[in-house]
Every structure is written in structure tokens, then in C-alpha cells.
Design a protein around this motif. Structure first.
Motif, PDB file in Angstrom:
ATOM      1  N   ILE A 254      38.934  40.010  31.983  1.00 22.38           N
ATOM      2  CA  ILE A 254      39.238  41.388  32.358  1.00 22.38           C
ATOM      3  C   ILE A 254      38.449  41.811  33.597  1.00 22.38           C
ATOM      4  CG2 ILE A 254      37.475  42.502  30.905  1.00 22.38           C
ATOM      5  CD1 ILE A 254      39.665  44.642  30.281  1.00 22.38           C
ATOM      6  N   ASP A 255      37.253  41.250  33.784  1.00 21.16           N
ATOM      7  CA  ASP A 255      36.460  41.607  34.951  1.00 21.16           C
ATOM      8  C   ASP A 255      36.986  40.958  36.229  1.00 21.16           C
ATOM      9  OD1 ASP A 255      35.644  39.548  33.281  1.00 21.16           O
ATOM     10  OD2 ASP A 255      33.567  39.598  33.888  1.00 21.16           O
ATOM     11  N   ASN A 256      37.968  40.064  36.103  1.00 15.60           N
ATOM     12  CA  ASN A 256      38.603  39.477  37.280  1.00 15.60           C
ATOM     13  C   ASN A 256      39.961  40.090  37.587  1.00 15.60           C
ATOM     14  OD1 ASN A 256      36.471  37.695  37.583  1.00 15.60           O
ATOM     15  ND2 ASN A 256      37.494  36.001  36.559  1.00 15.60           N
ATOM     16  N   VAL A 257      40.531  40.834  36.644  1.00 13.29           N
ATOM     17  CA  VAL A 257      41.896  41.346  36.805  1.00 13.29           C
ATOM     18  C   VAL A 257      41.995  42.252  38.029  1.00 13.29           C
ATOM     19  CG1 VAL A 257      43.657  42.843  35.803  1.00 13.29           C
ATOM     20  CG2 VAL A 257      42.539  41.141  34.400  1.00 13.29           C
ATOM     21  N   ILE A 258      43.078  42.065  38.775  1.00 15.28           N
ATOM     22  CA  ILE A 258      43.323  42.844  39.987  1.00 15.28           C
ATOM     23  C   ILE A 258      44.435  43.860  39.699  1.00 15.28           C
ATOM     24  CG2 ILE A 258      44.053  42.715  42.404  1.00 15.28           C
ATOM     25  CD1 ILE A 258      43.111  39.725  42.293  1.00 15.28           C
ATOM     26  N   ASN A 259      44.181  45.129  39.995  1.00 13.24           N
ATOM     27  CA  ASN A 259      45.202  46.176  39.840  1.00 13.24           C
ATOM     28  C   ASN A 259      45.705  46.542  41.229  1.00 13.24           C
ATOM     29  OD1 ASN A 259      46.695  48.551  39.445  1.00 13.24           O
ATOM     30  ND2 ASN A 259      45.478  49.081  37.634  1.00 13.24           N
ATOM     31  N   SER A 260      46.864  46.002  41.579  1.00  8.41           N
ATOM     32  CA  SER A 260      47.420  46.195  42.918  1.00  8.41           C
ATOM     33  C   SER A 260      48.684  47.039  42.831  1.00  8.41           C
ATOM     34  CB  SER A 260      47.734  44.836  43.548  1.00  8.41           C
ATOM     35  OG  SER A 260      48.147  44.984  44.886  1.00  8.41           O
ATOM     36  N   GLY A 261      48.567  48.302  43.231  1.00 10.08           N
ATOM     37  CA  GLY A 261      49.708  49.209  43.164  1.00 10.08           C
ATOM     38  C   GLY A 261      50.196  49.429  41.748  1.00 10.08           C
ATOM     39  N   GLY A 262      49.284  49.380  40.780  1.00 12.10           N
ATOM     40  CA  GLY A 262      49.647  49.584  39.384  1.00 12.10           C
ATOM     41  C   GLY A 262      50.078  48.325  38.662  1.00 12.10           C
ATOM     42  N   ILE A 263      50.161  47.218  39.374  1.00 12.76           N
ATOM     43  CA  ILE A 263      50.547  45.944  38.771  1.00 12.76           C
ATOM     44  C   ILE A 263      49.294  45.115  38.509  1.00 12.76           C
ATOM     45  CG2 ILE A 263      51.797  43.784  39.127  1.00 12.76           C
ATOM     46  CD1 ILE A 263      53.765  45.329  40.851  1.00 12.76           C
ATOM     47  N   LYS A 264      49.149  44.653  37.271  1.00 16.10           N
ATOM     48  CA  LYS A 264      47.999  43.825  36.911  1.00 16.10           C
ATOM     49  C   LYS A 264      48.271  42.373  37.266  1.00 16.10           C
ATOM     50  CE  LYS A 264      46.103  46.701  33.218  1.00 16.10           C
ATOM     51  NZ  LYS A 264      45.723  46.756  31.786  1.00 16.10           N
ATOM     52  N   ILE A 265      47.324  41.791  37.993  1.00 17.09           N
ATOM     53  CA  ILE A 265      47.436  40.405  38.440  1.00 17.09           C
ATOM     54  C   ILE A 265      46.236  39.634  37.903  1.00 17.09           C
ATOM     55  CG2 ILE A 265      47.528  38.883  40.453  1.00 17.09           C
ATOM     56  CD1 ILE A 265      48.592  41.432  41.991  1.00 17.09           C
ATOM     57  N   TYR A 266      46.510  38.507  37.270  1.00 18.60           N
ATOM     58  CA  TYR A 266      45.451  37.668  36.725  1.00 18.60           C
ATOM     59  C   TYR A 266      45.123  36.570  37.736  1.00 18.60           C
ATOM     60  CZ  TYR A 266      46.927  39.953  32.420  1.00 18.60           C
ATOM     61  OH  TYR A 266      47.249  40.888  31.467  1.00 18.60           O
ATOM     62  N   PRO A 267      43.944  36.617  38.359  1.00 19.79           N
ATOM     63  CA  PRO A 267      43.583  35.626  39.376  1.00 19.79           C
ATOM     64  C   PRO A 267      43.698  34.190  38.886  1.00 19.79           C
ATOM     65  CG  PRO A 267      42.010  37.418  39.393  1.00 19.79           C
ATOM     66  CD  PRO A 267      42.886  37.633  38.193  1.00 19.79           C
ATOM     67  N   GLU A 268      43.334  33.964  37.623  1.00 19.11           N
ATOM     68  CA  GLU A 268      43.373  32.604  37.099  1.00 19.11           C
ATOM     69  C   GLU A 268      44.796  32.034  37.114  1.00 19.11           C
ATOM     70  OE1 GLU A 268      39.899  34.774  35.187  1.00 19.11           O
ATOM     71  OE2 GLU A 268      42.011  35.204  35.578  1.00 19.11           O
ATOM     72  N   GLN A 269      45.796  32.903  36.887  1.00 23.10           N
ATOM     73  CA  GLN A 269      47.182  32.432  36.905  1.00 23.10           C
ATOM     74  C   GLN A 269      47.659  32.157  38.328  1.00 23.10           C
ATOM     75  OE1 GLN A 269      49.629  35.096  34.577  1.00 23.10           O
ATOM     76  NE2 GLN A 269      48.382  34.828  32.741  1.00 23.10           N
ATOM     77  N   VAL A 270      47.205  32.966  39.285  1.00 24.08           N
ATOM     78  CA  VAL A 270      47.540  32.719  40.692  1.00 24.08           C
ATOM     79  C   VAL A 270      46.895  31.413  41.142  1.00 24.08           C
ATOM     80  CG1 VAL A 270      47.446  33.620  43.049  1.00 24.08           C
ATOM     81  CG2 VAL A 270      47.709  35.201  41.121  1.00 24.08           C
ATOM     82  N   GLU A 271      45.654  31.183  40.729  1.00 29.78           N
ATOM     83  CA  GLU A 271      44.956  29.944  41.078  1.00 29.78           C
ATOM     84  C   GLU A 271      45.697  28.726  40.527  1.00 29.78           C
ATOM     85  OE1 GLU A 271      40.599  32.142  41.007  1.00 29.78           O
ATOM     86  OE2 GLU A 271      41.099  30.683  39.469  1.00 29.78           O
TER      87      GLU A 271
END
Length: 359
Positions: free
Chosen positions: A254-271
């Protein structure tokens, strides 16, 4: 200290705990670095205290000491033996540092369950440079990847201490070794759940060991009930998809989650989506954006500040959803790592020019 009658250390048996502690004293004086670390832990394990002091890995902050009950560690050892069907006279390899919980627990399992423990230096060559076969080996992901061609010597492999890459998971499909990745932390006395990585039982989900039940808190983070380990629930910062009280799929921290324009993005999944595109160390993070609140950025190990010297360019992101695509690339000449091989994300981010430091 209780020593199982079948316990052996590097081929040697001990008639009593005192015999083992006497040998430990010799190791402290004459052993190599990894042997002195082993001796230090055995001395602590054999003292009159009901706990030991372990150190967290420091991947999400400054490493800190944690008091762990010896009874909880013994309980954890027994649940591992039960879950992986590893009983007395199991031939096991310790190739992790005894300074950290994963290495300490290998020793406790051997003492408690009566394993024959072979101890070597915690190197990449720990498995490849020896001809011995083992029923059980625990490794960090980098060691496992380096040892793919030697895994025919291993019955069961447990991987922990970091994320398992798609590349490693794919490579494991071609081996007969039963491979698992663990979920746990120092505070839970090593793992409380396992995920099978290969074979007919392979799964995307983690399943708890005996006696552990799960729930979610208001944030959607995992809460662990493990009476044999902790008298109070262990509240984590891990966001999960909870399948049942004993099964979950890990999403990210949760401390890595990115809130971009109201959309939650999980960095680990992008990686995970980018790892086959990049052959340099990297991670995904966030930085402030005046319109979106936060925007996704990519940080790579590169001699140039925009990553171009490492062949990183925006075309690599074409397969990602729009909001998940990194909006900027940062290059850092040399990544910093914890003692257990995890990238020190916060430290690296704090060094980037104009990037706000995290408390």
C-alpha cells in the motif's frame, strides 16, 4: 536448547546441546565469516533467554531489531516441515546468511526436525560448485536463477527475500524440483504462506501453513492471525485479493500504490509487465503531478540521467495501459541494495534531484 537426535551439522553429530555449544565456541574463534554468523546465532539460541533478537531487512525503511520468541520459531519450523513434508534426516543446504531470519530459521528447522544441515557461504555459487544432492534448499531469487542448471540436485526449493520474476518462474517450469515462493517477514518468524511455482500444483495464489488464518483491514491490507507465532494479529501493508481465510493473491504494498487521476496503480504489477523489456535493474515509483496528483515514473540503473545509455525509451511502454505508462525516466548510476539483495527504493528516490524525500 533442544537438539533433535537426528540433527547433524556438516556431517557431524552431537551427543548433547553442550557438545554443540562447545563446537560453536570454536567456530566463533576460527571459522569463516558465514561460520561465525552461524556460531553467533547458535550461542544466542542456546542461552537462557526465551527470545532472540533479529533484524529486519530494511527494504522499506531503516533495518530495526525485532524480538522473536524461541517458542514461535520452533512452531514455525514444525509447520514448515509439515507443509513441505520434510521430516528427520532431511538433507538440507543453508546458503543464506545466519544474520537474517531466513538463515536463522533454517538452523532452527534443522535442530527441531532432525535435519542434516550442510552450511556454506551465502554466494551465487552455493549450489553449482558442489556435487551433493539435497532434499531441501532455501534461496533468494538471484541465487535460484543462477542455479537453474543445478536444480536436478534439489528435491524442494523455497525462494524468499524478494519478488520472483517472470523469467525465473518460467525457467522453473522446466525442472523437476518442487519450487515454492514464500510469503512472510521477520515479524511473522519467516513465512506464513507458500505459493507453488511449478508442476501440476502451480498457482497464482498463496496458501497458508497450518494454524494461520487471514482477513483484511479497512485499507484492504492483509491481517494475519497466527496464534503459534504472535499473540496479537499481525497487520501488514500488503494489498491482497483475499480468496478465503487461508488463500490470497498478492497485489502490492500500500505504501507503493500510485494514485494517478483517481486510478490506483500497483508498481509491482507494472514492473512485472516491463521486466522482459528491460535488462537493467529498475523499479517503478511515483512523483507529484499538478493535474493527476501523482504520475508514474521509471527509475533505472544507468550512467545517463534519462536512462538512454541503457537503451531505455518510451516505446517500451506501448503495451501498458495509459495510466500505467511511466511519464518520466530517471537514471541512477548505481542502485543501493539491502543486505538481503532488495533495492533500497526510498533511499534512491531521495537522491533524485527535485524528488521529495520520504519520512
Amino acid at each position: 536448547m533442544v537438539v533433535h537426535p537426528d540433527f547433524k551439522l556438516n556431517g557431524l553429530s552431537y551427543e548433547s546441546p553442550q557438545d554443540l555449544l562447545e563446537f560453536t565456541a570454536v567456530l566463533k574463534q576460527q571459522g569463516a565469516a558465514h561460520e561465525m554468523a552461524l556460531a553467533s546465532f547458535l550461542s544466542e539460541w542456546g542461552n537462557s533467554e526465551d527470545h532472540i533478537i533479529a533484524t529486519t531487512s530494511g527494504s522499506t525503511g531503516t533495518p530495526k531489531p525485532v524480538k522473536l520468541s524461541k517458542a514461535a520459531m520452533i512452531h514455525s519450523a514444525k509447520t514448515t516441515g509439515e507443509a513441505l513434508e520434510l521430516g528427520p534426516k532431511t538433507e538440507a543446504l543453508l546458503c543464506l546468511s545466519s544474520d537474517y531470519i531466513a538463515g536463522k530459521m533454517m538452523i532452527v528447522r534443522a535442530l527441531t526436525l532432525g535435519w542434516h544441515l550442510h552450511v556454506v557461504a551465502p554466494s551465487m555459487e552455493a549450489l553449482t560448485e558442489y556435487d551433493s544432492a539435497y532434499d531441501f534448499v532455501a534461496m533468494v531469487p538471484a541465487q535460484a536463477m543462477h542455479s537453474i542448471t543445478a536444480l536436478e540436485k534439489v528435491g524442494t526449493l523455497l525462494i524468499g527475500g524478494g519478488m520472483v520474476s517472470n523469467q525465473l518462474e518460467q525457467a522453473l517450469q522446466g525442472v523437476a524440483t518442487k519450487a515454492y515462493v514464500s510469503y512472510g517477514m521477520t515479524e511473522t518468524v519467516s513465512h506464513i504462506a507458500l505459493r507453488r511455482l511449478n508442476g501440476a500444483a502451480a498457482s497464482e495464489n498463496y496458501k497458508t501453513v497450518s494454524g494461520v488464518s487471514l482477513s483484511l483491514d479497512a485499507r484492504g491490507c492483509l491481517v494475519i492471525e497466527a496464534p503459534g507465532i504472535s499473540s496479537v494479529p499481525v497487520v501488514t501493508n500488503d494489498l491482497v485479493d483475499l480468496i478465503s481465510e487461508t488463500e490470497f493473491k498478492w497485489l502490492g504494498r500500500i505504501d507503493n500504490v500510485i494514485n494517478s487521476g483517481g486510478i490506483k496503480i500497483y508498481p509491482e504489477q507494472v514492473e512485472s509487465a516491463l521486466e522482459e523489456q528491460l535488462d537493467v535493474p529498475f523499479f517503478v515509483a511515483a512523483e507529484p503531478d499538478p493535474v493527476l496528483g501523482q504520475r508514474v515514473v521509471l527509475v533505472v540503473e544507468s550512467p545517463s540521467p534519462d536512462g538512454r545509455a541503457s537503451g531505455v525509451h518510451k516505446d517500451l511502454f506501448d503495451g501498458l495501459p495509459k495510466y500505467s505508462r511511466p511519464k518520466k525516466i530517471y537514471g541512477v548510476s548505481k542502485f543501493r541494495y539491502t543486505e538481503t539483495g532488495k533495492i533500497r527504493r526510498n533511499e534512491i528516490l531521495s537522491l533524485l534531484q527535485n524528488y521529495p524525500k520520504k519520512s
